[in-house]
Every structure is written in C-alpha cells, then in structure tokens.
Design an enzyme around this catalytic site. Structure first.
Site, PDB file in Angstrom:
ATOM      1  N   ASP A 123      55.574  88.124 139.367  1.00 60.08           N
ATOM      2  CA  ASP A 123      56.187  86.838 139.683  1.00 60.08           C
ATOM      3  C   ASP A 123      55.534  86.267 140.932  1.00 60.08           C
ATOM      4  O   ASP A 123      55.058  87.018 141.788  1.00 60.08           O
ATOM      5  CB  ASP A 123      57.699  87.002 139.918  1.00 60.08           C
ATOM      6  N   ASP A 141      58.286  82.768 132.439  1.00 61.13           N
ATOM      7  CA  ASP A 141      59.703  82.438 132.644  1.00 61.13           C
ATOM      8  C   ASP A 141      59.934  80.934 132.491  1.00 61.13           C
ATOM      9  O   ASP A 141      60.943  80.506 131.922  1.00 61.13           O
ATOM     10  CB  ASP A 141      60.169  82.878 134.036  1.00 61.13           C
TER      11      ASP A 141
END
Length: 172
Positions: A123, A141
């Site tokens: 991330d 995401d």
C-alpha cells in the site's frame, strides 16, 4: 473476437487487465524507489507512503499471525472465479454491471498477486487531514471501490428502468 467473449460480459476483461498492470506497475515503482515506511509529501493532505498490509481492508486482521494471508487469498480467488462465471453468463446488452465486476476482478487479482508473491499487500496512497489519517491503500483497492460504486449505481439505474417498464401500459 470469439463469440463467447464478444457476446458476454467477458468482453470487458481488458479493464481487469489494465487495473492489474497499473496496480503492479505502481507498486513496483514504489518498492523500487522507496524504503519501507518512507513517505513523500505530494500535497498537504496526500503522501506516498510505502507500507505492508498483512491484513485486509483497513488492515483488518493485520496481526492475526499469518493464517489471514491464505484466508484472504482463498476468498479473493473464489470471488474472482464467481465473477468470471457471472461475466460469462451475462448478456451482451448488460454493460454497467460487467464493467463494475471487471474493476473488482482486476483489483482482487492485484492484491492476490501481492499476497501470494510477497505475503502482504503493498500500500502507498496515504490521505490525511490534520492528525487524522485514512489507512494507506493502492490502485487495486481503488479499483475495487470504483467497482462497488458502479454496482450501487447499476442497482439504482436498473430499479428505475424496471419501475418505468412496469408503470407503462402493455403494448406501448
């Protein structure tokens, strides 16, 4: 294009491929140019911050001991298989719903790849306001979020279309 693909929702799989490639390319760029936990301020409310997510959304089960890697991988693989089956079954006139599902599929596969290869999801998109910070996320995401939003839009559009059709007298 073979009839099976051109006449079903499978014709939108190119969206999944673009999402997957873009997701992996951005993760490669981050891991190749930053050290874990490095952060680069882009805007006063947005940083590129390299982190590992061993859990699911919002780091759910991040510290569960490792079993969650395979649990979330199995769920994503099962959901991906269901999406592919559904895309194959969807009629040609459906557009928004298969597009939504291909966004979700591309994002799911991007994160599955990370879990299988690295043992965690990479991330790096980090939004914050003052001392409040949104959990870091990635392109996969974002694609899953876009797909979910399109599913909601489709639900309202199709309900309105069905209601309009049932309100009109037969034969019109």
């Amino acid at each position: 294009m073979p009839k099976l693909i051109s006449s079903t929702g499978l014709r939108f799989l190119w969206i999944s491929a673009i999402v997957f490639v873009l997701d992996q390319w951005t993760k490669y760029a981050v891991t190749g140019s930053m050290k874990l936990y490095d952060s680069i301020e882009v805007l006063p409310f947005f940083n590129i911050t390299y982190v590992h997510n061993y859990g699911a959304a919002f780091s759910f089960l991040h510290t569960a001991g490792g079993w969650q890697r395979w649990f979330f991988t199995a769920i994503a693989v099962a959901v991906s298989a269901m999406i592919l089956w559904w895309l194959k079954q969807s009629p040609k006139q459906q557009r928004l719903l298969p597009v939504a599902f291909t966004f979700i599929l591309g994002g799911a596969l991007g994160n599955v790849y990370d879990r299988v290869v690295h043992g965690y999801v990479i991330d790096f998109l980090d939004f914050h306001i003052n001392n409040m910070s949104w959990p870091a996320f990635n392109i996969a995401d974002s694609a899953i979020f876009i797909g979910a939003a399109l599913l909601i839009v489709d639900m309202f559009v199709n309900r309105e279309n069905k209601q309009t059709a049932s309100d009109s007298p037969a034969g019109e």
